[in-house]
Design a protein around this motif. Structure first.
Motif, short mmCIF file in Angstrom:
data_model
loop_
_atom_site.label_atom_id
_atom_site.label_comp_id
_atom_site.label_asym_id
_atom_site.label_seq_id
_atom_site.Cartn_x
_atom_site.Cartn_y
_atom_site.Cartn_z
N GLY A 120 -52.57 29.86 22.32
CA GLY A 120 -52.16 30.17 20.96
C GLY A 120 -51.62 28.93 20.28
O GLY A 120 -51.42 27.89 20.91
N PRO A 121 -51.38 29.01 18.98
CA PRO A 121 -50.94 27.84 18.21
C PRO A 121 -49.56 27.37 18.61
O PRO A 121 -48.77 28.12 19.20
CB PRO A 121 -50.96 28.34 16.75
N THR A 122 -49.27 26.13 18.28
CA THR A 122 -47.96 25.54 18.56
C THR A 122 -46.85 26.34 17.89
O THR A 122 -46.96 26.73 16.74
CB THR A 122 -47.93 24.09 18.04
N GLY A 123 -45.78 26.58 18.64
CA GLY A 123 -44.60 27.21 18.07
C GLY A 123 -44.73 28.69 17.79
O GLY A 123 -43.97 29.23 16.99
N CYS A 124 -45.65 29.39 18.48
CA CYS A 124 -45.81 30.83 18.23
C CYS A 124 -45.05 31.67 19.25
O CYS A 124 -45.09 32.90 19.19
CB CYS A 124 -47.29 31.22 18.22
N GLY A 125 -44.37 31.02 20.23
CA GLY A 125 -43.53 31.77 21.15
C GLY A 125 -44.00 31.82 22.59
O GLY A 125 -43.45 32.58 23.38
N LYS A 126 -44.97 31.01 22.97
CA LYS A 126 -45.49 31.06 24.34
C LYS A 126 -44.42 30.69 25.36
O LYS A 126 -44.23 31.38 26.37
CB LYS A 126 -46.70 30.13 24.49
N THR A 127 -43.72 29.58 25.11
CA THR A 127 -42.70 29.12 26.05
C THR A 127 -41.53 30.10 26.11
O THR A 127 -41.01 30.40 27.19
CB THR A 127 -42.22 27.71 25.67
N ARG A 128 -41.12 30.62 24.95
CA ARG A 128 -40.04 31.61 24.93
C ARG A 128 -40.46 32.86 25.70
O ARG A 128 -39.65 33.48 26.40
CB ARG A 128 -39.69 31.96 23.49
N PHE A 129 -41.71 33.25 25.58
CA PHE A 129 -42.22 34.42 26.28
C PHE A 129 -42.10 34.23 27.79
O PHE A 129 -41.66 35.15 28.51
CB PHE A 129 -43.68 34.66 25.89
N VAL A 130 -42.48 33.07 28.29
CA VAL A 130 -42.40 32.82 29.74
C VAL A 130 -40.95 32.86 30.21
O VAL A 130 -40.63 33.45 31.25
CB VAL A 130 -43.04 31.47 30.11
N ALA A 131 -40.04 32.25 29.44
CA ALA A 131 -38.62 32.28 29.81
C ALA A 131 -38.10 33.72 29.81
O ALA A 131 -37.32 34.11 30.69
CB ALA A 131 -37.82 31.42 28.84
N HIS A 132 -38.52 34.50 28.83
CA HIS A 132 -38.10 35.91 28.74
C HIS A 132 -38.60 36.68 29.96
O HIS A 132 -37.83 37.44 30.58
CB HIS A 132 -38.66 36.52 27.46
N MET A 133 -39.86 36.49 30.32
CA MET A 133 -40.43 37.25 31.43
C MET A 133 -39.85 36.81 32.77
O MET A 133 -39.65 37.64 33.67
CB MET A 133 -41.96 37.11 31.43
N ALA A 134 -39.57 35.53 32.92
CA ALA A 134 -38.95 35.06 34.16
C ALA A 134 -37.59 35.71 34.35
O ALA A 134 -37.24 36.18 35.44
CB ALA A 134 -38.82 33.54 34.14
N ALA A 135 -36.80 35.75 33.27
CA ALA A 135 -35.48 36.38 33.35
C ALA A 135 -35.61 37.89 33.56
O ALA A 135 -34.86 38.48 34.34
CB ALA A 135 -34.69 36.09 32.08
N ARG A 136 -36.56 38.48 32.91
CA ARG A 136 -36.78 39.93 33.03
C ARG A 136 -37.17 40.32 34.45
O ARG A 136 -36.75 41.38 34.95
CB ARG A 136 -37.88 40.32 32.04
N LEU A 137 -37.95 39.46 35.12
CA LEU A 137 -38.38 39.74 36.48
C LEU A 137 -37.43 39.17 37.53
O LEU A 137 -37.65 39.36 38.73
CB LEU A 137 -39.80 39.18 36.70
N GLY A 138 -36.40 38.45 37.06
CA GLY A 138 -35.43 37.86 37.99
C GLY A 138 -35.99 36.73 38.82
O GLY A 138 -35.66 36.59 40.00
N GLY B 194 -41.13 31.91 42.64
CA GLY B 194 -40.79 31.79 41.23
C GLY B 194 -42.02 31.46 40.40
O GLY B 194 -43.15 31.39 40.91
N ILE B 195 -41.80 31.25 39.11
CA ILE B 195 -42.88 30.93 38.18
C ILE B 195 -42.94 29.43 37.97
O ILE B 195 -41.93 28.80 37.65
CB ILE B 195 -42.67 31.63 36.82
N CYS B 196 -44.12 28.85 38.14
CA CYS B 196 -44.35 27.46 37.75
C CYS B 196 -45.16 27.50 36.46
O CYS B 196 -46.29 28.00 36.44
CB CYS B 196 -45.10 26.69 38.83
N TYR B 197 -44.56 26.97 35.38
CA TYR B 197 -45.17 27.04 34.06
C TYR B 197 -45.56 25.65 33.60
O TYR B 197 -44.70 24.77 33.44
CB TYR B 197 -44.18 27.67 33.07
N LEU B 198 -46.85 25.43 33.40
CA LEU B 198 -47.37 24.16 32.91
C LEU B 198 -47.69 24.30 31.43
O LEU B 198 -48.69 24.93 31.06
CB LEU B 198 -48.62 23.74 33.69
#
Length: 270
Positions: free
Chosen positions: A42-60, A103-107
């Motif tokens: 998706g385009p820059t700044g649409c929330g991809k990185t925030r989404f990964v951080a949210h899901m990592a915290a949500r899944l512990g 854990g999640i490795c996010y590139l």
């Protein structure tokens, strides 16, 4: 107080704020449960990185984030031998640590990395789920708690920087876009502290500028930039200064294009 009572008394962890625009959260959870790698586009700044951080915290889950760039090599991900106190010591890279510990490795923006990076990822993205470390002679099997997530912006793809079909087809892919206006207004207001009535024209302007992508602009205004602009206004900056610094200047260095964007801003806001 025993352990159970302490756990009940402890406050619930705060999740990074994220507003879903579809079923991406459910898809991500399904992929996690079935050990499937995920590609976010998706385009820059649409929330991809925030989404990964949210899901990592949500899944512990621990989150290992790597911002990819032109000089990122496979060794930067897997690890290398370093000299420490006269001794040669192996130091794991972020990908290896994630495989060892789970854990999640996010590139982030994986297409920016060198080509040898995708070669390292391939054994982790099929039924083998292994990470061979040639320098140490190890072959690490990824635990159930390991998940690989990568992201990229399709709008920036070129012949020199693109994910090969053979790589893309190793991932479950989730496409991201900008939120509908009312949802984006709520997000920007919450992030910046600016009242929704003042945020509304900024989001309207962002929509107009995004429509110019591919014509005068390489990329549209991200939600991140709208938040920056609203934050400046909430802090006391004038609307004109905030729009120029937060939504116009970051988009282009071309004087003529900048003047045209300012004309759009004047028509929408002023």
């Amino acid at each position: 107080m025993n352990a159970t009572l302490r756990a009940l008394a402890a406050p619930a962890p705060t999740l990074p704020a994220y507003v879903a625009s579809g079923n991406e959260c459910a898809l991500f959870e399904h992929a996690w449960r079935h050990q499937l790698p995920v590609l976010l586009k998706g385009p820059t700044g649409c929330g991809k990185t925030r989404f990964v951080a949210h899901m990592a915290a949500r899944l512990g889950l621990p989150l290992h984030t790597v911002a990819c760039h032109d000089d990122l090599t496979a060794a930067d991900l897997t690890g290398r031998y370093l000299l420490k106190g006269g001794d040669t010591v192996w130091a794991d890279g972020p990908l290896t640590r994630a495989v060892r510990e789970g854990g999640i490795c996010y590139l982030d923006e994986v297409v920016e990395a060198r080509k040898d990076v995708t070669v390292v990822l391939h054994p982790l993205t099929d039924d083998r789920r292994i990470l061979p470390l040639e320098r140490t002679g190890e072959e690490l099997a990824a635990p159930e708690q390991f998940m690989l997530v990568v992201s990229y912006n399709p709008g920036y793809q070129t012949l020199l920087k693109a994910l090969k079909p053979s790589t893309r087809q190793r991932f479950v892919a989730i496409e991201f876009g900008f939120l509908p206006p009312e949802q984006e207004i709520a997000v920007v207001a919450a992030e910046s502290g600016l009242a929704p009535d003042y945020v509304r024209p900024l989001v309207l302007l962002a929509g107009r500028l995004r429509a110019l992508k591919g014509h005068d602009l390489e990329e549209g205004v991200s939600t991140r930039l709208v938040v920056y602009c609203a934050t400046l206004i909430a802090a006391g900056a004038s609307i004109g200064d905030a729009v120029l610094a937060g939504m116009i200047e970051p988009l282009t260095d071309d004087a003529d294009v900048k003047a045209a964007l300012l004309d759009v801003a004047r028509a929408v806001i002023f």
